[in-house]
Every structure is written in structure tokens, then in C-alpha cells.
Design a protein around this motif. Structure first.
Motif, PDB file in Angstrom:
ATOM      1  N   ARG A 148      42.540  64.589  10.971  1.00  0.00           N
ATOM      2  CA  ARG A 148      42.107  64.801   9.589  1.00  0.00           C
ATOM      3  C   ARG A 148      41.822  63.439   8.973  1.00  0.00           C
ATOM      4  O   ARG A 148      42.444  62.439   9.315  1.00  0.00           O
ATOM      5  CB  ARG A 148      43.193  65.500   8.768  1.00  0.00           C
ATOM      6  N   SER A 149      40.903  63.425   8.015  1.00  0.00           N
ATOM      7  CA  SER A 149      40.584  62.158   7.357  1.00  0.00           C
ATOM      8  C   SER A 149      41.453  61.920   6.127  1.00  0.00           C
ATOM      9  O   SER A 149      41.606  60.782   5.694  1.00  0.00           O
ATOM     10  CB  SER A 149      39.103  62.126   6.953  1.00  0.00           C
ATOM     11  N   ASP A 150      42.020  62.968   5.562  1.00  0.00           N
ATOM     12  CA  ASP A 150      42.767  62.838   4.306  1.00  0.00           C
ATOM     13  C   ASP A 150      44.217  62.410   4.531  1.00  0.00           C
ATOM     14  O   ASP A 150      44.858  62.837   5.481  1.00  0.00           O
ATOM     15  CB  ASP A 150      42.732  64.150   3.520  1.00  0.00           C
ATOM     16  N   VAL A 151      44.666  61.537   3.627  1.00  0.00           N
ATOM     17  CA  VAL A 151      46.048  61.068   3.614  1.00  0.00           C
ATOM     18  C   VAL A 151      46.497  61.086   2.166  1.00  0.00           C
ATOM     19  O   VAL A 151      45.823  60.519   1.297  1.00  0.00           O
ATOM     20  CB  VAL A 151      46.177  59.632   4.177  1.00  0.00           C
ATOM     21  N   SER A 152      47.617  61.700   1.890  1.00  0.00           N
ATOM     22  CA  SER A 152      48.124  61.768   0.528  1.00  0.00           C
ATOM     23  C   SER A 152      48.355  60.361  -0.032  1.00  0.00           C
ATOM     24  O   SER A 152      48.988  59.525   0.606  1.00  0.00           O
ATOM     25  CB  SER A 152      49.443  62.554   0.511  1.00  0.00           C
ATOM     26  N   GLY A 153      47.795  60.103  -1.216  1.00  0.00           N
ATOM     27  CA  GLY A 153      47.989  58.812  -1.871  1.00  0.00           C
ATOM     28  C   GLY A 153      47.121  57.692  -1.334  1.00  0.00           C
ATOM     29  O   GLY A 153      47.358  56.528  -1.634  1.00  0.00           O
ATOM     30  N   SER A 154      46.122  58.021  -0.544  1.00  0.00           N
ATOM     31  CA  SER A 154      45.274  56.995   0.052  1.00  0.00           C
ATOM     32  C   SER A 154      43.833  57.494   0.102  1.00  0.00           C
ATOM     33  O   SER A 154      43.572  58.691   0.034  1.00  0.00           O
ATOM     34  CB  SER A 154      45.762  56.678   1.467  1.00  0.00           C
ATOM     35  N   GLU A 155      42.916  56.581   0.230  1.00  0.00           N
ATOM     36  CA  GLU A 155      41.517  56.935   0.407  1.00  0.00           C
ATOM     37  C   GLU A 155      41.350  57.647   1.756  1.00  0.00           C
ATOM     38  O   GLU A 155      42.056  57.335   2.710  1.00  0.00           O
ATOM     39  CB  GLU A 155      40.646  55.677   0.399  1.00  0.00           C
ATOM     40  N   PRO A 156      40.402  58.589   1.860  1.00  0.00           N
ATOM     41  CA  PRO A 156      40.149  59.226   3.158  1.00  0.00           C
ATOM     42  C   PRO A 156      39.804  58.186   4.220  1.00  0.00           C
ATOM     43  O   PRO A 156      39.162  57.180   3.928  1.00  0.00           O
ATOM     44  CB  PRO A 156      38.949  60.142   2.871  1.00  0.00           C
ATOM     45  N   GLN A 157      40.241  58.431   5.423  1.00  0.00           N
ATOM     46  CA  GLN A 157      39.999  57.536   6.550  1.00  0.00           C
ATOM     47  C   GLN A 157      39.251  58.331   7.612  1.00  0.00           C
ATOM     48  O   GLN A 157      39.799  59.252   8.198  1.00  0.00           O
ATOM     49  CB  GLN A 157      41.329  56.998   7.086  1.00  0.00           C
ATOM     50  N   ARG A 158      38.000  57.988   7.817  1.00  0.00           N
ATOM     51  CA  ARG A 158      37.131  58.730   8.719  1.00  0.00           C
ATOM     52  C   ARG A 158      37.745  58.904  10.098  1.00  0.00           C
ATOM     53  O   ARG A 158      38.453  58.030  10.594  1.00  0.00           O
ATOM     54  CB  ARG A 158      35.791  58.012   8.867  1.00  0.00           C
ATOM     55  N   ILE A 159      37.419  60.022  10.693  1.00  0.00           N
ATOM     56  CA  ILE A 159      37.874  60.315  12.047  1.00  0.00           C
ATOM     57  C   ILE A 159      36.891  59.691  13.030  1.00  0.00           C
ATOM     58  O   ILE A 159      35.679  59.811  12.875  1.00  0.00           O
ATOM     59  CB  ILE A 159      37.945  61.840  12.279  1.00  0.00           C
ATOM     60  N   ARG A 160      37.450  59.020  14.014  1.00  0.00           N
ATOM     61  CA  ARG A 160      36.644  58.431  15.081  1.00  0.00           C
ATOM     62  C   ARG A 160      37.260  58.838  16.413  1.00  0.00           C
ATOM     63  O   ARG A 160      38.481  58.821  16.557  1.00  0.00           O
ATOM     64  CB  ARG A 160      36.633  56.909  14.965  1.00  0.00           C
ATOM     65  N   MET A 161      36.409  59.183  17.350  1.00  0.00           N
ATOM     66  CA  MET A 161      36.887  59.574  18.672  1.00  0.00           C
ATOM     67  C   MET A 161      36.046  58.906  19.739  1.00  0.00           C
ATOM     68  O   MET A 161      34.838  58.743  19.569  1.00  0.00           O
ATOM     69  CB  MET A 161      36.775  61.090  18.867  1.00  0.00           C
ATOM     70  N   THR A 162      36.701  58.542  20.810  1.00  0.00           N
ATOM     71  CA  THR A 162      36.019  58.088  22.001  1.00  0.00           C
ATOM     72  C   THR A 162      36.568  58.932  23.143  1.00  0.00           C
ATOM     73  O   THR A 162      37.747  58.814  23.502  1.00  0.00           O
ATOM     74  CB  THR A 162      36.286  56.597  22.288  1.00  0.00           C
TER      75      THR A 162
END
Length: 167
Positions: A148-162
Motif C-alpha cells: 500500500r502507498s498510504d501511511v498514517s501521518g505521512s505522505e503517500p509513498q509510491r509502490i515500487r516492485m522489481t
């Protein structure tokens, strides 16, 4: 003081062998804890280690600036929460060539569910595959990852996969 340390180790050792580690030899391995400080509250069922904490049993390792161990009403380990700039978890399963490794600002290990949550700047490697995001969940026995990209109390952090192709 010696009794407190033995009790704190018991809080960790017995339940891990029952639920967390799939290999019998690994579950019988001694639990090794290194930390600068221990605060134990037997009534609350918590042991809080702080200061460069490193907990190991067999092929499993949990590190953080602070690690809180929680027991359930039956006295079994229910959760381990590691926090810090880069908390770390590692687990080497017998049937896999390389370990699962994870990093995040907060790592929650749910023992009975054999589930790991990596929260805030989360990274996870399993085999040659790599996952990054705000929040990752890893189900140890099933090899399932949820990101998930969402974190409570923080800006969303994009999902990256390799993901590496199968050989």
C-alpha cells in the motif's frame, strides 16, 4: 537483575518456538538478545529493549532502536514491534535459497499469524524480488506480499516492485 533478564528471555523464547519458526531445529535454538537497556513489566506482559537492539533465534533476526515484545493472556508471544530509523527483520526459510529481508521505520511481527507489517519507508526482498512502499505486509508461510502507498501521518509513498522472471 539476573532474574529479570531470564524472565525477559523466557517471554521471547518459549512462544517463538511454538508458533513463529517452522523448522524444529530452529525453534530449539537459543534466543540471543543484545540491547543497551531492558524494561520489563510482567503484569502488562511486555518487555521493552532499547539501544541498538538485536534479537536472534536460529535463522530469524529482528533489529531496531527499540523492540517491544508483547505476550497474550496465556503468556505466549503475540507481537514484536521494532522501531527506529531503519528497523530490520530477516528470516531464512529452509526451502529457499536466500532469506526474506525487510526494512522500515516500524516493523510489527504478528507471531500467531506469521505475518510481518513493514510501515513507513518499507522495503522487502524475497528471493530476487524487491518491493517498496509506504506499507508492506508479508505472510511468511504463504509467501504473499500486500503493498500500500498510504501511511498514517505521512505522505503517500509510491509502490515500487522489481519482479525477476522465473528461471
Amino acid at each position: 537483575m539476573n532474574a529479570l533478564i531470564r524472565t525477559a528471555l523466557f517471554v521471547i523464547a518459549l512462544p517463538i518456538s511454538a508458533a513463529a519458526l517452522p523448522v524444529m531445529a530452529q525453534s530449539q535454538a537459543p534466543v540471543e538478545v543484545e540491547a543497551d537497556r531492558l524494561d520489563l513489566d510482567q503484569r502488562a506482559g511486555t518487555a521493552v529493549y532499547s539501544g541498538n537492539v538485536d534479537i536472534r533465534q536460529g535463522n530469524m533476526q529482528l533489529r531496531g532502536d527499540r523492540v517491544e515484545i508483547q505476550r497474550n493472556d496465556a503468556g505466549e508471544l503475540s507481537r514484536a514491534v521494532a522501531t527506529g530509523g531503519r528497523a530490520y527483520i530477516r528470516n531464512q526459510l529452509e526451502d529457499q535459497a536466500s532469506p526474506m529481508e525487510g526494512w522500515a521505520k516500524r516493523i510489527i511481527y504478528h507471531v500467531a499469524e506469521r505475518r510481518v507489517e513493514l510501515i513507513d519507508q518499507a522495503e522487502l526482498t524475497q528471493q530476487a524480488d524487491r518491493f517498496e512502499g509506504g506499507r508492506l505486509e508479508y505472510f511468511i508461510g504463504q509467501g504473499v506480499v500486500q503493498a500500500r502507498s498510504d501511511v498514517s501521518g505521512s505522505e503517500p509513498q509510491r509502490i515500487r516492485m522489481t519482479l525477476q522472471p522465473e528461471q
